[in-house]
Scaffold this motif. Structure first.
Motif, mmCIF file in Angstrom:
data_model
loop_
_atom_site.group_PDB
_atom_site.id
_atom_site.type_symbol
_atom_site.label_atom_id
_atom_site.label_comp_id
_atom_site.label_asym_id
_atom_site.label_seq_id
_atom_site.Cartn_x
_atom_site.Cartn_y
_atom_site.Cartn_z
ATOM 1 N N ILE A 194 10.725 21.853 -13.134
ATOM 2 C CA ILE A 194 10.056 20.568 -12.942
ATOM 3 C C ILE A 194 10.733 19.487 -13.773
ATOM 4 O O ILE A 194 11.013 18.388 -13.279
ATOM 5 N N LEU A 217 4.654 21.528 -9.119
ATOM 6 C CA LEU A 217 3.514 21.479 -10.037
ATOM 7 C C LEU A 217 2.303 22.201 -9.458
ATOM 8 O O LEU A 217 1.618 22.937 -10.169
ATOM 9 N N THR A 277 5.998 17.495 -7.091
ATOM 10 C CA THR A 277 4.551 17.731 -6.992
ATOM 11 C C THR A 277 4.260 19.084 -6.364
ATOM 12 O O THR A 277 3.315 19.760 -6.769
ATOM 13 N N GLN A 300 2.631 25.907 -9.548
ATOM 14 C CA GLN A 300 2.734 26.369 -10.935
ATOM 15 C C GLN A 300 4.063 27.082 -11.203
ATOM 16 O O GLN A 300 4.112 28.173 -11.756
#
Length: 96
Positions: free
Chosen positions: A47, A38, A35, A41
């Motif tokens: 990921i 994420l 997370t 970015q």
């Protein structure tokens, strides 16, 4: 190959419970890192790689516990759930 179902329950249940706690801690720490990736970015391959790694390790751990029988699998699941609860409690204490 070693037949884990022939081991006594007094040996397999604590081992599977502790193994489940270790698996759970690793799984949920990797989920937290996913997370974070994420949100920041980061590139998608990082990921996806982390997601596949944590799911694969959890699946392999549960498969190994299942070789020892249903009670051992439940003990491993209880260890995973306990580590999840402990990590969530720690995160909630950090928040104001």
């Amino acid at each position: 190959m070693i037949d884990l179902s022939t081991w006594p329950l007094t040996a397999t249940l604590p081992i599977c419970f502790l193994g489940g706690m270790i698996l759970g801690y690793g799984y949920f720490r990797a989920l937290q890192e996913t997370t974070n990736l994420l949100v920041s970015q980061r590139p998608l391959p990082w990921i996806l790689g982390l997601t596949l790694m944590r799911m694969g390790l959890l699946g392999a751990g549960f498969y190994l516990a299942a070789q020892a029988g249903a009670y051992a699998l439940l003990a491993a699941l209880a260890g995973v759930l306990l580590s999840k609860a402990l990590l969530l409690r720690r995160i909630n204490r950090k928040q104001p």
